[in-house]
Scaffold this motif. Structure first.
Motif, PDB file in Angstrom:
ATOM      1  N   VAL A  34       0.863  -1.179   0.000  1.00 31.11           N
ATOM      2  CA  VAL A  34       0.000   0.000   0.000  1.00 31.11           C
ATOM      3  C   VAL A  34       0.903   1.234   0.000  1.00 31.11           C
ATOM      4  CG1 VAL A  34      -1.785   1.299   1.221  1.00 31.11           C
ATOM      5  CG2 VAL A  34      -1.837  -1.213   1.222  1.00 31.11           C
TER       6      VAL A  34
ATOM      7  N   GLU B  37      -2.757   9.845   4.425  1.00 35.94           N
ATOM      8  CA  GLU B  37      -2.171   8.656   5.046  1.00 35.94           C
ATOM      9  C   GLU B  37      -3.044   8.078   6.152  1.00 35.94           C
ATOM     10  OE1 GLU B  37       2.121   7.937   5.008  1.00 35.94           O
ATOM     11  OE2 GLU B  37       2.301  10.125   5.119  1.00 35.94           O
TER      12      GLU B  37
ATOM     13  N   CYS C 103      -5.162   5.768   4.278  1.00 33.80           N
ATOM     14  CA  CYS C 103      -4.469   4.676   3.593  1.00 33.80           C
ATOM     15  C   CYS C 103      -3.898   3.631   4.547  1.00 33.80           C
ATOM     16  CB  CYS C 103      -3.347   5.233   2.724  1.00 33.80           C
ATOM     17  SG  CYS C 103      -3.928   6.282   1.363  1.00 33.80           S
ATOM     18  N   ARG C 104      -3.401   4.047   5.693  1.00 31.92           N
ATOM     19  CA  ARG C 104      -2.786   3.092   6.622  1.00 31.92           C
ATOM     20  C   ARG C 104      -3.755   2.002   7.078  1.00 31.92           C
ATOM     21  NH1 ARG C 104       2.309   4.319   8.413  1.00 31.92           N
ATOM     22  NH2 ARG C 104       3.049   6.446   7.982  1.00 31.92           N
TER      23      ARG C 104
ATOM     24  N   ALA D 233      -3.878  -0.888   4.617  1.00 32.40           N
ATOM     25  CA  ALA D 233      -2.765  -1.829   4.765  1.00 32.40           C
ATOM     26  C   ALA D 233      -2.987  -2.747   5.958  1.00 32.40           C
ATOM     27  CB  ALA D 233      -1.449  -1.068   4.898  1.00 32.40           C
ATOM     28  N   ASP D 234      -3.486  -2.197   7.043  1.00 32.30           N
ATOM     29  CA  ASP D 234      -3.712  -3.000   8.248  1.00 32.30           C
ATOM     30  C   ASP D 234      -4.748  -4.090   8.030  1.00 32.30           C
ATOM     31  OD1 ASP D 234      -1.889  -1.399   9.586  1.00 32.30           O
ATOM     32  OD2 ASP D 234      -3.426  -0.121  10.505  1.00 32.30           O
TER      33      ASP D 234
ATOM     34  N   CYS E 223       1.193   5.592  -0.387  1.00 28.34           N
ATOM     35  CA  CYS E 223       0.430   6.833  -0.240  1.00 28.34           C
ATOM     36  C   CYS E 223       1.376   8.013  -0.274  1.00 28.34           C
ATOM     37  CB  CYS E 223      -0.351   6.828   1.074  1.00 28.34           C
ATOM     38  SG  CYS E 223      -1.447   8.255   1.264  1.00 28.34           S
TER      39      CYS E 223
ATOM     40  N   SER F 221       2.470  -4.529   3.388  1.00 25.62           N
ATOM     41  CA  SER F 221       3.423  -3.538   3.876  1.00 25.62           C
ATOM     42  C   SER F 221       2.945  -2.169   3.413  1.00 25.62           C
ATOM     43  CB  SER F 221       4.838  -3.829   3.363  1.00 25.62           C
ATOM     44  OG  SER F 221       4.855  -3.901   1.948  1.00 25.62           O
ATOM     45  N   TYR F 222       3.354  -1.148   4.144  1.00 22.18           N
ATOM     46  CA  TYR F 222       2.924   0.218   3.864  1.00 22.18           C
ATOM     47  C   TYR F 222       4.150   1.079   3.600  1.00 22.18           C
ATOM     48  CZ  TYR F 222       0.772   4.791   4.407  1.00 22.18           C
ATOM     49  OH  TYR F 222       0.336   6.060   4.183  1.00 22.18           O
ATOM     50  N   GLN F 223       4.024   1.973   2.620  1.00 24.13           N
ATOM     51  CA  GLN F 223       5.145   2.854   2.305  1.00 24.13           C
ATOM     52  C   GLN F 223       4.643   4.244   1.963  1.00 24.13           C
ATOM     53  OE1 GLN F 223       7.922   1.257  -0.557  1.00 24.13           O
ATOM     54  NE2 GLN F 223       8.849   3.235  -0.963  1.00 24.13           N
ATOM     55  N   THR F 224       5.238   5.242   2.573  1.00 25.63           N
ATOM     56  CA  THR F 224       4.959   6.636   2.240  1.00 25.63           C
ATOM     57  C   THR F 224       5.820   7.056   1.053  1.00 25.63           C
ATOM     58  OG1 THR F 224       4.486   7.153   4.551  1.00 25.63           O
ATOM     59  CG2 THR F 224       4.995   9.003   3.096  1.00 25.63           C
TER      60      THR F 224
END
Length: 279
Positions: A222, A233, A236-237, A240-241, A224, A247-250
């Motif tokens: 994911v 964010e 968006c977070r 991902a959860d 954002c 995994s999450y990436q800014t």
């Protein structure tokens, strides 16, 4: 008010293609060869928005950028108030017509709803990337859903595609976006089919990405933009959860249309994710 280009180099570099199956037509752009990377645009966009990925990812992948139902020359769905699963079924039909099994599926914003719905019934999908995802409002009450849907429809009816592009396109980018990025976003928005956009507004109101997420156990990334004010964010977070294996990436310094605003940064994030799972 922003001026809207009447044409864009994507038209000649990656011209629109069509394929027909049954009583449906599908339009798309593609580039490269190898494993299929299928990319799905947002509600105010189209296949041409993936210019930077058609150029930047095609050395290793066959990049296929679809036009959603009612976009480009793709046949709209019959239901005036559809859900994401109906768009996912259209995606299945297009991939079957092209004889393609995606190695990577990428959905941006509204396109994440279709990508997430498709993934929820395709456990064999190797990996999923969802960027600046719209969660949808399908889990909310009708009054809330209408409050999110109806102003979009009213704006399209009042302004039309070109007026929408002039007045609203800047919201998809950060204040630091290049003129090239602004022109691509404006041009794509100016190409919208009003009826297709209205149906997509219903999909956004009727669907729920987080509700689909637990059904897909494959690897998910994911992304954002740090400057995203459309799906920030904080929105968006939780997406991902909701996935079992995400995994999450800014993406620093970019707004909602993160893949347009800084294509190389976006492409690197995708390739690093793929390499991490293939390694």
């Amino acid at each position: 008010m922003d001026s809207v280009p009447t044409e864009h180099p994507v038209e000649s570099r990656f011209p629109l293609q069509t394929i027909e199956a049954g009583d449906r037509r599908f339009s798309y752009r593609e580039s490269g060869s190898g494993p299929a990377m299928v990319v799905l645009h947002g509600i105010g966009s189209g296949s041409g928005s993936w210019y930077g990925q058609l150029e930047g990812l095609s050395s290793d992948y066959r990049v296929i950028a679809w036009d959603a139902p009612g976009y480009g020359e793709t046949t709209p769905v019959d239901n005036p108030s559809p859900i994401a699963a109906e768009y996912a079924a259209v995606l299945e039909d297009m991939l079957a017509a092209l004889n393609v099994e995606p190695a990577v599926l990428i959905g941006h914003s509204f396109g994440a709803l279709t990508a997430g719905s498709y993934a929820s019934t395709h456990s064999e999908l190797p990996m999923l990337v969802i960027a600046d995802p719209a969660n949808g409002y399908g889990a909310m009450d009708e009054e809330t859903r209408a409050s999110k849907r109806d102003p979009r429809i009213a704006a399209m009816r009042e302004l039309g595609p070109r007026g929408l592009a002039e007045k609203r396109s800047s919201a998809l980018l950060s204040a630091h976006a290049s003129e090239d990025a602004r022109n691509l976003v404006r041009w794509n928005m100016s190409q919208l089919n009003p009826a297709g956009y209205v149906q997509a507004a219903h999909v956004l109101a009727n669907s729920h990405l987080i509700g689909d997420a637990p059904a897909y156990a494959g690897p998910v990334l994911v992304l954002c933009g740090s400057e995203d004010t459309v799906t920030p964010e904080a929105v968006c977070r939780p997406v991902a959860d909701a996935y079992p294996n995400a995994s999450y990436q800014t993406l620093p310094g970019v707004g909602h249309a993160s893949y347009v605003e800084n294509g190389p940064q976006f492409n690197t994030a995708v390739l690093d994710f793929i390499a991490g799972h293939h390694g």
